[in-house]
Design a protein around this motif. Structure first.
Motif, mmCIF file in Angstrom:
data_model
loop_
_atom_site.group_PDB
_atom_site.id
_atom_site.type_symbol
_atom_site.label_atom_id
_atom_site.label_comp_id
_atom_site.label_asym_id
_atom_site.label_seq_id
_atom_site.Cartn_x
_atom_site.Cartn_y
_atom_site.Cartn_z
ATOM 1 N N ASP A 190 8.974 99.160 36.237
ATOM 2 C CA ASP A 190 8.865 100.495 35.665
ATOM 3 C C ASP A 190 8.371 100.441 34.225
ATOM 4 O O ASP A 190 9.072 99.953 33.337
ATOM 5 C CB ASP A 190 10.232 101.180 35.719
ATOM 6 C CG ASP A 190 10.189 102.632 35.301
ATOM 7 O OD1 ASP A 190 9.122 103.108 34.849
ATOM 8 O OD2 ASP A 190 11.224 103.305 35.438
ATOM 9 N N PRO A 191 7.143 100.952 33.992
ATOM 10 C CA PRO A 191 6.623 100.930 32.617
ATOM 11 C C PRO A 191 7.403 101.870 31.684
ATOM 12 O O PRO A 191 7.302 101.742 30.471
ATOM 13 C CB PRO A 191 5.169 101.390 32.770
ATOM 14 C CG PRO A 191 5.117 102.103 34.070
ATOM 15 C CD PRO A 191 6.201 101.534 34.929
ATOM 16 N N GLN A 192 8.197 102.760 32.249
ATOM 17 C CA GLN A 192 8.989 103.692 31.445
ATOM 18 C C GLN A 192 10.417 103.190 31.201
ATOM 19 O O GLN A 192 11.231 103.913 30.619
ATOM 20 C CB GLN A 192 9.067 105.057 32.162
ATOM 21 C CG GLN A 192 7.733 105.654 32.522
ATOM 22 C CD GLN A 192 6.902 106.001 31.300
ATOM 23 O OE1 GLN A 192 7.421 106.425 30.289
ATOM 24 N NE2 GLN A 192 5.599 105.806 31.411
ATOM 25 N N ALA A 193 10.731 101.986 31.649
ATOM 26 C CA ALA A 193 12.089 101.455 31.499
ATOM 27 C C ALA A 193 12.486 101.436 30.024
ATOM 28 O O ALA A 193 11.716 101.041 29.165
ATOM 29 C CB ALA A 193 12.182 100.054 32.089
ATOM 30 N N ARG A 194 13.692 101.866 29.776
ATOM 31 C CA ARG A 194 14.179 101.945 28.404
ATOM 32 C C ARG A 194 14.689 100.606 27.880
ATOM 33 O O ARG A 194 14.764 100.395 26.690
ATOM 34 C CB ARG A 194 15.279 102.994 28.309
ATOM 35 C CG ARG A 194 14.760 104.380 28.604
ATOM 36 C CD ARG A 194 15.889 105.387 28.606
ATOM 37 N NE ARG A 194 15.400 106.643 29.111
ATOM 38 C CZ ARG A 194 15.301 107.737 28.386
ATOM 39 N NH1 ARG A 194 15.662 107.725 27.128
ATOM 40 N NH2 ARG A 194 14.852 108.839 28.914
ATOM 41 N N ARG A 195 15.040 99.726 28.794
ATOM 42 C CA ARG A 195 15.530 98.412 28.386
ATOM 43 C C ARG A 195 15.136 97.392 29.441
ATOM 44 O O ARG A 195 14.924 97.734 30.606
ATOM 45 C CB ARG A 195 17.030 98.427 28.167
ATOM 46 C CG ARG A 195 17.766 98.844 29.395
ATOM 47 C CD ARG A 195 19.249 98.877 29.192
ATOM 48 N NE ARG A 195 19.778 99.027 30.553
ATOM 49 C CZ ARG A 195 20.996 99.213 30.867
ATOM 50 N NH1 ARG A 195 21.894 99.267 29.945
ATOM 51 N NH2 ARG A 195 21.368 99.331 32.100
ATOM 52 N N PRO A 196 15.038 96.140 29.061
ATOM 53 C CA PRO A 196 14.657 95.107 30.025
ATOM 54 C C PRO A 196 15.757 94.878 31.054
ATOM 55 O O PRO A 196 16.934 95.125 30.798
ATOM 56 C CB PRO A 196 14.441 93.868 29.164
ATOM 57 C CG PRO A 196 15.149 94.131 27.886
ATOM 58 C CD PRO A 196 15.226 95.620 27.717
ATOM 59 N N CYS A 197 15.361 94.400 32.197
ATOM 60 C CA CYS A 197 16.311 94.086 33.257
ATOM 61 C C CYS A 197 17.204 92.933 32.796
ATOM 62 O O CYS A 197 16.697 91.920 32.299
ATOM 63 C CB CYS A 197 15.550 93.700 34.522
ATOM 64 S SG CYS A 197 16.619 93.188 35.873
ATOM 65 N N PRO A 198 18.509 93.056 32.969
ATOM 66 C CA PRO A 198 19.405 92.002 32.493
ATOM 67 C C PRO A 198 19.287 90.682 33.272
ATOM 68 O O PRO A 198 19.689 89.635 32.767
ATOM 69 C CB PRO A 198 20.798 92.601 32.648
ATOM 70 C CG PRO A 198 20.642 93.713 33.621
ATOM 71 C CD PRO A 198 19.224 94.187 33.512
ATOM 72 N N VAL A 199 18.726 90.702 34.468
ATOM 73 C CA VAL A 199 18.590 89.464 35.256
ATOM 74 C C VAL A 199 17.132 89.041 35.396
ATOM 75 O O VAL A 199 16.780 88.230 36.246
ATOM 76 C CB VAL A 199 19.240 89.605 36.654
ATOM 77 C CG1 VAL A 199 20.735 89.800 36.536
ATOM 78 C CG2 VAL A 199 18.595 90.718 37.449
ATOM 79 N N GLU A 200 16.272 89.579 34.554
ATOM 80 C CA GLU A 200 14.828 89.357 34.666
ATOM 81 C C GLU A 200 14.453 87.881 34.765
ATOM 82 O O GLU A 200 13.642 87.493 35.605
ATOM 83 C CB GLU A 200 14.115 89.998 33.475
ATOM 84 C CG GLU A 200 12.623 89.964 33.573
ATOM 85 C CD GLU A 200 11.963 90.777 32.482
ATOM 86 O OE1 GLU A 200 10.797 90.510 32.210
ATOM 87 O OE2 GLU A 200 12.614 91.666 31.900
#
Length: 142
Positions: free
Chosen positions: A87-97
């Motif tokens: 999601d280019p609109q994500a407000r924060r990075p995924c914690p398990v990226e």
């Protein structure tokens, strides 16, 4: 529903006439108001233009062979997002990226979907639907 609308416009462009919101709404069982909203987005993006008054309606601005299904889907629904990390609109990075087991799978799946969406023009979509409908009517006779 946006594809239903622009498909009707692509078919009409071949015949040289405008399409009214009401005719598409009645044919497809979609509300006039909702189609007006979609038409507004498409008009603002320069995909369709409308003419008011008697005999008025909508038409595609560009030829149907120059507009892809992906153009319409992304315009009306936004980018294809199958997982939060896409999601280019994500407000924060995924914690398990960094350790996500499914990230590569979803990236490949998104690429395949994007390739299909961008590989089909409205002209092809309309042409395929005519062929499929013709094949169905032939098989129902057998």
């Amino acid at each position: 529903h946006g594809l239903v609308f622009v498909s009707a416009l692509a078919r009409a462009a071949n015949e040289g006439y405008l399409v009214s919101i009401r005719s598409v709404a009645e044919d497809a069982g979609i509300s006039d108001g909702y189609l007006e909203e979609l038409a507004g987005v498409l008009r603002a993006a320069g995909v369709v233009r409308g003419a008011r008054g008697r005999g008025g309606g909508y038409t595609l601005v560009r030829p149907a062979h120059a507009v892809t299904v992906g153009d319409i889907i992304r315009l009306l629904d936004g980018p294809v997002v199958l997982a939060a990390c896409q999601d280019p609109q994500a407000r924060r990075p995924c914690p398990v990226e960094g350790r996500c087991a499914s990230r590569a799978f979803f990236a490949r799946l998104k690429s395949a979907i994007d390739r299909e969406l961008d590989g089909m023009t409205l002209a092809e979509l309309v042409s395929n639907s005519r062929t499929e409908n013709s094949d169905r009517s032939k098989s129902s006779v057998l």
